[in-house]
Design a protein around this motif. Structure first.
Motif: not given
Lengths: 461, 461
Positions: B74-93
């Motif tokens: 899961i790519p992570f930039g500033a964590g400012s996305s609003l729709e759960g783009q950075i969430h890890a529903p299936r875990g992982g890295i």
């Protein structure tokens, strides 16, 4: 003319389609020749048959049959593409969409419209005449909007309005199995999933067939002023262009011709324009903004040998006619020779080095190669006037073309700014894209597993 | 917090990566929580591990390991996305790229730059300060440029400069198997094959990870003037917007707030602004053009209840601060409640009907929902102030959100103008795209056959 042998599959597909399309399915030599030649410099390659389509459903039916029988299909708009996009190297069915010329809707409040793929940009602008709106992509050719989208066309006003890439809001596309999809919509922007609109724009009919387009429109500016100015060198001309772009002047067009082209123009039209690198510039906007920016432009062009602002609309139109006739003037340097047009695009700052680099190469050959360019975008064309029957000249022209592309790629540029790949530029895509080309191939295989969509174009599988 | 069970594959991948990344591989609860929450309204979903990447090669190594072992990334930039783009529903890295903050090159002559994906737009503009150039996409969030590209972000200046879709010239992308590709280039336009740049822009990390970007820059305009004007109705306000767009005024921003939002602003800041639909407008360009267009704008807004042009830079900045604080003012209507932001975008002419339609729905509920919008693009946000612990309010908020999206789609619009799909908008893509959604799925399967790239986002397979 080497026609691929008709196969059983082709026979079966055509039989099925003849029931559906009757006299709209053509197999005469005249029809096949017309649809397998086009404007390109490449030898003709005829399709086996031509179908005159008039609707998205027509195309869906053709694709279903082609898909079932594994027969190639080649989309055909106005036949104005330059790199063999409409050629049929593997035979198959050319789908002529020039009859799909309905302007479906114009929405003045939203400044957008919906058109069928066979509408030409000229017909659209004619239709819009009384709305105060226009569609700005302005190329030399008499092209259909579907074809312009398919090759990601641009032209003289791209410096202001962008290319087809920027101005298509949505599409109707028939996929290789005959499924009809809609991409995009009428919203000015969206973050809802993959940008299929822009994947289809520029895919040259290899992923699907564009049958309808939603396009952005713009208000016709209140005022326009044009100027033509000559410089001692290409470098001096591009310095002026860079400064004008940085200042955000209301540039609508900013075009370049080199010394050879200017000589060709004088010879063609009996004019005595300075035989130096020359810019044509058009500013558009409010009367106030145009007058203000023209004064700034004159200052920025202080290094010019001559700066001639058109004082009347007639003078401006005369000035632009000279630019428009540049290709004819170029060809008149070697009567009977059509030439081929190169199409690299580089960062604007690299233009002087790129142009002087290729001039050095040209000087080692016998080829005459006048230059015109959309200099605001860094895109220019050399018309390579060579005799296709003369092996030495063919070799020289190829050497110029490949040297130019090599230089442009080394500068961060592209082998084709606006003409597309077709058959003519395939050889350069590996150098341009590297491993990204494989990603394109994977997309092609995923969307067209049977390989029936305009096969042989852009890349081989 | 429901963490997916660590599997053998995950253990193997992490062991391999721990050798490579040492202390840059984090598995603390604090790191996992931070990377699994972000700004969205959705319940957190933690990754199993976080790696602090500092280079494209780092990311290629991570993806190679993830690919081999079938572990989600899961790519992570500033964590400012609003729709759960950075969430890890299936875990992982989770791959944290905030440290990839190098500004690699700035080319003033070509008005472009090359940055690593973790550079924020604020940092880029700070860096550009002395060049006279700037990067124009202006959103509320403190976001990275990589994240902005991945979600196809836009903001207040899109009406003038376009969105991330329009301003990215090229990318470096690490593909799911670890292969590094370059898309696009530095040329302003190209017709050389499929537009992978725009396929990646907006793909939310589901096709590959953007690690570097080439971006267009613009000259800072000479002058800016701002105005704020109130109207008796949303319809009167949008009429003025349509006229201003059609006239081609040098609009830089044109923002809308509704009556509820204006009340919130007055309550928040103790001001006594008219509690009517209000436009904030900024014109930028040459002094002459801005002054000229402001006079026209005043004429176009003749139906306004009040038209207040800022006479000084301070007054303009105060006026825009009010707009900027709108979200805080909205939230202050229900202290302790964060709310969620809707994001539809419709053709501008449909805004009055869309807004009045949803207001009718809101009136049947107990929810307070102030509205702000980028009205020049037809994109607006309702902040739905509901208590996530109150089942009735949750139901009402969901009803408003889905009714709004249904209306927007019926008007040719989109469920998300700029926030992206992530997890939050997945349910609406079928209605928006129909069979085109299957084409997206086929592309996803072709490029990420193992399904490791940000799984569960945009659509399910």
């Amino acid at each position: 003319m080497d026609t691929p042998a008709a196969t059983d599959s082709l026979t079966a597909a055509l039989e099925e389609l003849r029931h559906r399309f009757g006299e709209r399915l053509l197999t005469s030599d005249a029809a096949r020749e017309h649809h397998g030649s086009g404007e390109s410099h490449l030898p003709p390659q005829w399709p086996d048959a031509v179908i005159m389509a008039t609707s998205t459903e027509d195309i869906a039916d053709i694709l279903r049959a082609a898909h079932t029988h594994g027969v190639p299909v080649i989309p055909f708009g106005a036949g104005s593409s330059l790199e063999g996009q409409i050629h049929a190297p593997r035979g198959g069915i050319s789908i002529d969409m020039s009859g799909m010329d309905q302007i479906i809707a114009v929405n003045p409040e939203d400044m957008d419209c919906r058109v069928a793929c066979g509408v030409t940009r000229q017909a659209l602008n004619e239709h819009l005449r009384d709305t105060g709106l226009f569609f700005p992509v302005d190329l030399g050719a008499h092209a259909t909007l579907g074809g312009m989208a398919a090759t990601r066309a641009s032209g003289t006003t791209t410096v202001r309005y962008g290319s087809m890439r920027d101005l298509v809001l949505g599409l109707t596309v028939v996929m290789p199995d005959g499924q009809i999809i809609k991409t995009g919509g009428r919203a000015r922007k969206s973050s809802a999933g993959y940008d299929l609109t822009r994947l289809m724009v520029g895919s040259e009919g290899t992923l699907g067939i564009i049958t309808e387009l939603t396009l952005r429109l713009f208000g016709i500016p209140e005022a326009a002023q044009s100027a033509m100015c000559s410089f001692a060198s290409i470098g001096k001309a591009t310095e002026t262009v860079v400064a004008a772009l940085q200042c955000g002047l209301c540039l609508n067009r900013i075009e370049l011709a080199d010394t050879v082209q200017m000589r060709a123009i004088n010879a063609y039209s009996g004019s005595d324009l300075p035989e130096h690198p020359t810019l044509w510039i058009e500013l558009t906007g409010s009367e106030t903004a145009v007058a203000h920016d023209m004064a700034i432009l004159r200052d920025l062009a202080e290094g010019a040998l001559r700066f001639e602002a058109a004082q009347t609309a007639e003078a401006a139109s005369k000035l632009w006619r000279i630019r428009h006739d540049a290709l004819y003037a170029a060809r008149a340097l070697r009567p009977g020779i059509k030439g081929i047009s190169t199409d690299v695009c580089v960062p604007v700052s690299q233009l002087p080095a790129c142009i002087s680099g290729i001039m050095d190469v040209i000087a080692t050959t016998s080829i005459i190669a006048p230059l015109v360019g959309h200099v605001g975008d860094g895109n220019f064309h050399l018309v390579l006037l060579y005799d296709p029957a003369d092996a030495d000249e063919v070799r020289e022209a190829r050497h110029i073309n490949s040297s130019l592309i090599e230089m442009a790629l080394a500068m961060g540029g592209t082998c084709t700014g606006e003409h597309g790949v077709g058959l003519g530029k395939k050889a350069y895509l590996d150098a341009e894209h590297g491993p990204a080309l494989d990603v394109m191939r994977r997309i092609k295989r995923a969307l067209d597993p049977g390989g029936i969509m305009n096969p042989g174009k852009i890349f081989d599988l």
